[in-house]
Design a protein around this motif. Sequence first.
Motif, PDB file in Angstrom:
ATOM      1  N   ALA B 217       0.834  -1.198   0.000  1.00 15.85           N
ATOM      2  CA  ALA B 217       0.000   0.000   0.000  1.00 15.85           C
ATOM      3  C   ALA B 217       0.873   1.255   0.000  1.00 15.85           C
ATOM      4  O   ALA B 217       0.600   2.214  -0.719  1.00 15.85           O
ATOM      5  N   THR B 283       1.684   4.126   8.623  1.00 13.77           N
ATOM      6  CA  THR B 283       0.776   4.034   7.466  1.00 13.77           C
ATOM      7  C   THR B 283       0.245   2.610   7.394  1.00 13.77           C
ATOM      8  O   THR B 283       0.963   1.661   7.692  1.00 13.77           O
ATOM      9  N   ARG B 285      -3.450   0.044   5.830  1.00 14.54           N
ATOM     10  CA  ARG B 285      -4.784  -0.027   5.240  1.00 14.54           C
ATOM     11  C   ARG B 285      -5.793   0.330   6.325  1.00 14.54           C
ATOM     12  O   ARG B 285      -5.578   0.006   7.498  1.00 14.54           O
ATOM     13  N   ILE B 307      -6.135   3.585   2.069  1.00 21.15           N
ATOM     14  CA  ILE B 307      -4.862   3.679   2.799  1.00 21.15           C
ATOM     15  C   ILE B 307      -4.939   4.908   3.708  1.00 21.15           C
ATOM     16  O   ILE B 307      -5.381   5.976   3.274  1.00 21.15           O
TER      17      ILE B 307
END
Lengths: 353, 800
Positions: B217, B283, B285, B307
């Motif tokens: 992602a 960071t 999902r 995201i």
Amino acid sequence: MVNFEEIKQSFLSALDAATDMKQLQDVRVKFLGKKGHVSTLMQHMREIPNEEKKAYGQKVNALRTEVTEQLETAIKELEERLLQEKLEKETLDVSLPGRMFTQGGLHPIDRIITDIEDFFLGLGYEVREGYEVETDYFNFEALNLPKTHPARDMQDSFYISDETLLRTHTSPVQARVLNQADGKGPIKIICPGKVYRRDSDDATHSHQFTQIEGLVVDKNIHLSDLKGTLELLAKALFGDEREIRLRPSYFPFTEPSVEVDVSCFKCGGAGCNVCKQSGWIEILGAGMVHPNVLEMAGFDSKEYSGFAFGLGPDRIAMLTYGIEDIRHLYTNDLRFLEQFKYSEDRGVVHESL
Amino acid sequence: MRVSKEWLETFISVDADTETLAETITRGGIEVDDIIDYTKDIKNLVIGYVAHVKQHPEANKLKLCQVNTGDETVQIVCGAPNVKADSYVIVSKVGGRLPGGIKIKKAKLRGEESYGMICSLEEIGISEDFIPEEFKDGIFIFNEEQTPGTNALEALYLDDQVLEFDLTPNRKDALSMIGTAYEVRALFGGEVIEPKRDMTETDDISGISVKNEDSEAVPFYALRKVNNVKIMPSPVWMQHRLLKAGIRPINNVVDISNYVLLEFGQPLHIFDYDNLGSKEIVTRRAKKDEKMTTLDGKERTLLESDIVITNGKEPVALAGVMGGDFSEVTDNTTNVVIESALFEPVSIRKTSGRLNLRSEASSRFEKGVSHEFVLKALDRTAYLLETLAGGTVEKGIVSDGALDLTPTEIDTSVSFINNRLGLDLNADEITETLDKLGIDVKLDGDNIHAIIPSRRDDLKIPEDITEEVARIYGYDNLPSTLPVYSEITPGRLTDNQVKTRVIKKQLSSLGLSGAINYALTEESRVKEFTNASEGLKLKMPMSEIHSTLRTSLIPHLVDNVTYNMNRQRKSVSLYEMGKVFETHGQDKLPTEITKLAAVISGPQYHVEWLGASLSPDFYTLKGILESVFTRLSLKPHVTYERTTEYAELHPGRTAHVLLKGKVIGLIGELHPKYAKDHDLNQTTVFEVNLDEMYKETEGTIRYEQLPKYPQITRDIALEVNSEVTVQDIIDLIYKQNVKHLINVEPFDVYEGEHIEAGKKSVALHLTYLNKEETLTDEIVETLHAPIVDALLAEGFKIRA
């Protein structure tokens, strides 16, 4: 003594007095009938001395001949006159319209498609058709547009289910034909048909329109072959003086991709309202078939290459005839359709355009 | 993408006028859609210095300004609320011109003379959408000292033209000024100068950490921290370059991130560090149904495909799409964190599409940003925050993940390129062309090894190199040739395609015009003129009237008749050939059937002065349909059976059309009620299945020598029950298998007062022909007698 002269005079005055066919027939009976004045003369033969018989006979015959001839002439003249009178009565006003055998209009899109088909048939192409409801695979994926491809934004589509949609272009026919070809060329086809996109209908947009896809695949097909082919097409459609130019562009299913402009058929390139002052009119998109498209259909893209192009008969019809609103093509107004019933001479541009 | 020429020239010197630049770029493959000329219609626009301002004695809202316009100081009456003494403004002098055809003249306003006009940005042609808040309701005021009398457009960075690009999806490299500069280099030559980014790092370290939980992602995420920024308007050059690019200036910090985005094509996000809530950036999902409030104040429910950037606890931004509300830069922000990252393109596209949040940033992330510029853009942002916002840059970049900077390498060859293009270039010519694009080439005989800079990561395969060579070499230089095929094959229409043309010609010769209708129709109409109970429906129709695929061509043709009749037509005759769709369920492909339909209404072949015409009845249209069957040599195989199945059709005047006993269509007059609903009088339609018709192949024409003997005709007049059809009688006659009978033709049908109720009289000609010898009356009598017997046996009465 028989007075031949008297009979003759009597005949002539009777003939003269006769004004119609009935009276003429009466004259015939009166003189040439069984009991007629002329016919009965022969009955007098017995009374004629032998030495005069021959002369008498000749005289009677001469009279009969003359009477007969005159009578026939009179009949003929009368017939002639009657016919003349009849014909005069039958005279028509030739300026009145004839009995109507209405002629229908050929839809301008049909006309353009037929012209383009004929052009390519002459170059050895075949015409192929496909499905209007397509699978996502043939409409997109087989044309190098996987589900995640950003270019799918370019064509907003009418989906029916996740995997089926109204085809957005005629290119799926290309994919299907390639798939059936068993990895062997040559393929030379054009594919006309209806296509659908999510556009609101207005003067220049239609949610349904037509497209003609062209595809050539063989060994040693060059981009220059595409240029040469389209140059001939432009001349066939818009006149011999036309030129084309290729501009680089992007389509997922071709690489290189080009957009093709034709020099303006109204101003010849000087700039006018038809070409928006540019001297050029965009007429189609084209390119060399993307190797992924060839490979997915089972062709060896090292050995085989090809070109493809797609053009819009709607747009060409609008340009050719100066049609101002694309919706006219789908309204079926007879005032519109009936303007397209005539034969045409190629490449002659009307002043009205 | 809007590219200012003046700004572009800070990246590369362009030795061409705007028109030439635009034309060359267009021919190189990036279409310049429009040129916006900010100097258009403007004359005599200078910088003015407002020395004094006093109230207009006669008007509340007007002020009298003493303005130095360079060579003189003049009085100008101004109505703007923000006009003030000791400021630099835009002045259109007497004799000047402004967009919209405005000419500036010496004027008297409520008794006070005015020598020119102090202008707002809108008055010089800037769209209201891009004007900074502070100048929205008044005149523009420079925030720096200027020289009165000099060209105002130049000082405003508006002595400029802007090229508007219509970019194809593959040319994301041109979504930045630097990318455009490289394209210009390829087309014109020269060198590209990168913007300055040499900031001074302090020794401060706040100890921020970054962690990417899902490296797919977020493959790479980098931060810099800048302290002590002062929020204020950005300088005119930055504001006006932004507005020329179509972005409204906000304040220096926001403007800088937008500015760098345009420079490098790398979107940046700036967080207010003090409101982030932690020093940990994580960071990941999003969790299913996770909620966050974006900076537009809306609460968003997230999906697992989104995201998010989090502070370790909760989302602070929706990656690549929009920042969160509490970490947003405000007027009180002092310490900021700059984000420069890579996000997975498809997720960004899905998220921004779903939430309808397309932006300059998301549109770049979803196409994939160039790895080459991720860190350069980060440094450039820090540099600009230092120079334009007084910030101090903390030491170092904090990042997680890998920034893959290895260039793509493509192997191809001189011969391949020439073969695909139809050219005969040598290795040097190709190398030179590729060099212009910044592509390094290693040559090994015929082989080409090309090394692609990451900003052109759209180039992946040999064919891409072919395209680059072609477009830089120039398509005009390409020869025009025709293909030389490996095998000669003829071009010809298939039998069915020929038949299609025959039918169209036939119908148009009979006066019917060719219609093309939409295939999409209203759901309620799929049952009309068919046995279909359902149609194939679009998932998301644009309107109810175009929601379902048609199952019959007739409904739209009937609409066409009404449309034309409403426009003073007395008669209409139309045909259409097209597909109808038989559904097998929404998720399956339908059966597509090509059909031919026609409609007639109003007097046909009408000659008014003769009072002659054919009525638009069943028999007229049947004749037209039969002419089609005749052309296709199908007529002997076609029969008609009356049907009452269709509510839209007259129950007594409708028939199925059968080909070799199989129903292939229908013909009938509209039911008077249906006709009335469509404002029509007598109207007749047919629709037949062309696919079925094309299946019957008759081969070539079978020529027969002309008969040497005469034919003999016998007439029969019958009295039969009314419901007996002529076809029944003819079938019965043929069933007797009588030799030499070649035709049976009805010549009189009578029902009425001279005949018993429930009966009708039918008279037929029967034609006999022996091709071998003369038929005698006696022989015909022996042939004919069994037919008469059979008819009598059926209970028919022979009439005298």
